[in-house]
Design an enzyme around this catalytic site. Structure first.
Site, PDB file in Angstrom:
ATOM      1  N   ASN A 112     -36.974  -6.847 -96.824  1.00 44.67           N
ATOM      2  CA  ASN A 112     -35.826  -6.030 -97.220  1.00 44.67           C
ATOM      3  C   ASN A 112     -34.508  -6.797 -97.290  1.00 44.67           C
ATOM      4  O   ASN A 112     -33.605  -6.432 -98.034  1.00 44.67           O
ATOM      5  CB  ASN A 112     -35.691  -4.815 -96.296  1.00 44.67           C
ATOM      6  N   GLU A 208     -37.516  -7.480 -83.501  1.00 45.18           N
ATOM      7  CA  GLU A 208     -36.588  -6.508 -84.083  1.00 45.18           C
ATOM      8  C   GLU A 208     -37.430  -5.664 -85.026  1.00 45.18           C
ATOM      9  O   GLU A 208     -37.802  -6.111 -86.110  1.00 45.18           O
ATOM     10  CB  GLU A 208     -35.451  -7.243 -84.815  1.00 45.18           C
ATOM     11  N   CYS A 242     -33.620  -1.341 -91.677  1.00 49.92           N
ATOM     12  CA  CYS A 242     -34.078  -0.739 -90.418  1.00 49.92           C
ATOM     13  C   CYS A 242     -32.994   0.162 -89.841  1.00 49.92           C
ATOM     14  O   CYS A 242     -33.288   1.105 -89.106  1.00 49.92           O
ATOM     15  CB  CYS A 242     -34.493  -1.818 -89.422  1.00 49.92           C
TER      16      CYS A 242
END
Length: 427
Positions: A112, A208, A242
């Site tokens: 992303n 993460e 996210c």
């Protein structure tokens, strides 16, 4: 075999770069990224489908990462402790210093943010004189390869960075279990993060993982401003962050007006050709992802939600989609929906209920709250189970220096961001 070769070469090389030399490499990298930002943005858009505006913005963010790391790496990172503070002490001082890892950093990155996520692994590693083997996702490897060329051009010894590409089914576990890997830093899905945690053994891991971030709108909020945050926070980067707005919790007393404003703003966004400079929302990463969003919205409507706009997929192009009256426990908002959906959940005007609904998912990355009441803000900071509480900002707001990371299924509580990563990459 390629992974093993990369780690062996990295382990055999002992970086001896001075702080000044590291600073110069990092600052030259920042300058080269600024000079070549349009070329890099074209590659990001071509391989990911992110719109031109978002790709160009990502190139400027990566500039900040290398610039900040360059500024930090000349700072003495040691501490001093006075010993004459107890009857057992003496008039002495203890000095500490931070050293690079003995082994190699294994870095695994997602699709992303194919430039910026990679940069958040590499820049702190260079600043601390560490070696890295990087595996970018097989979905967007080209940007990482271009970045490696830029870093070599800026003077980075090639042994300090190897990029290995390929399918995780043939090389993923090698990145986790290589005997020369001291630390694994991973950004990506919860499923893969937990697999890494199980396989890594006696190694440091920085994970993460996903997020299901709420934007909370209370009764005293400026609704026009809150609606702006909701729409931009849910649709930037095609919703593939996210820390994107994944759920909007709005109290009943203002929900009707807020919903009207969100719908009007969402209708102004242009979805289409990612290379068109006028496009606001490009494609998502692939058609399968878009089909998942479409199904989840359809299921939510079957459970009582009301579709106000969108959900008209064309291949991998999934335009901004507004859904109101969403049940807080349906799949659309219980799981991480990694696309440009704007789901509105109406909650009673009781802050305790709002907090309970917000905390009801497995994730705990970030949040945004729209209120001016200090008593509300204080409760949100103390009671939301998240890594970050943003006041009058989207959950994704940060600068590249600030600590960043989540709890619960979003991570183990360790933080990323340039300064924090430099600490975790040292002994």
């Amino acid at each position: 075999e390629h992974v093993r070769e990369a780690f062996a070469k990295a382990r055999a090389f002992k970086p001896r770069l001075t702080r000044y030399e590291r600073q110069q490499i990092l600052l030259r990298t920042a300058e080269l990224l600024a000079r070549r930002k349009e070329e890099i943005a074209r590659v990001i858009t071509a391989e990911s489908g992110l719109c031109w505006k978002d790709s160009l913005y990502e190139a400027t963010r990566a500039y900040d990462v290398y610039s900040f790391a360059g500024q930090l790496c000349i700072k003495d990172d040691g501490e001093t402790f006075a010993c004459d503070i107890s009857p057992n002490g003496k008039q002495r001082k203890i000095f500490t210093t931070r050293m690079p890892l003995m082994g190699v950093i294994s870095a695994i990155t997602p699709f992303n943010h194919p430039l910026n996520m990679v940069s958040h692994k590499i820049a702190p590693a260079i600043a601390t004189n560490n070696r890295v083997v990087l595996k970018p996702t097989e979905l967007t490897p080209l940007t990482a390869l271009l970045l490696a060329d830029v870093l070599y051009e800026a003077g980075l010894p090639p042994e300090m960075l190897s990029v290995v590409t390929g399918n995780p089914s043939t090389m993923g576990d090698a990145m986790i279990t290589d005997p020369d890997a001291d630390l694994i830093t991973f950004t990506g899905s919860v499923r893969v993060g937990k697999h890494i945690a199980e396989k890594a053994g006696y190694r440091r891991i920085v994970l993460e993982l996903g997020g299901n971030d709420p934007l909370i709108v209370m009764e005293d909020a400026d609704l026009d401003k809150a609606a702006d945050l909701a729409v931009q926070g849910a649709t930037k980067n095609s919703g593939q962050r996210c820390t994107a707005v994944k759920r909007i919790l709005v109290v009943q007393s203002v929900a009707e007006e807020f919903s009207r404003l969100v719908l009007a703003k969402a209708k102004t966004l242009k979805a289409g050709n990612p290379m068109d400079p006028e496009t606001d929302v490009g494609t998502v990463i692939n058609e399968q992802a878009a089909k998942t969003f479409e199904r989840r919205v359809t299921d939510a409507v079957a459970s009582g939600a009301v579709l106000l706009h969108g959900n008209n997929r064309q291949g991998a192009l999934y335009p901004p989609t507004v859904v109101d009256h969403v049940p807080f426990d349906c799949e659309l908002v219980r799981e991480e929906t990694f696309g440009p959906v704007i789901p509105i959940i109406r909650v009673s005007d009781d802050i305790g209920t709002v907090i309970k609904v917000s905390n009801s998912t497995a994730y705990g990355l970030s949040s945004g709250v729209c209120t001016n009441r200090l008593d509300y803000i204080t409760r949100f900071i103390n009671e939301l189970d998240v890594g970050t509480v943003n006041v009058w900002e989207v959950p994704g707001y940060r600068i590249e220096m600030s600590p960043f990371g989540g709890i619960k299924d979003s991570g183990l509580g360790y933080k990323e961001g340039v300064a924090e990563a430099m600490k975790s990459f040292t002994n």
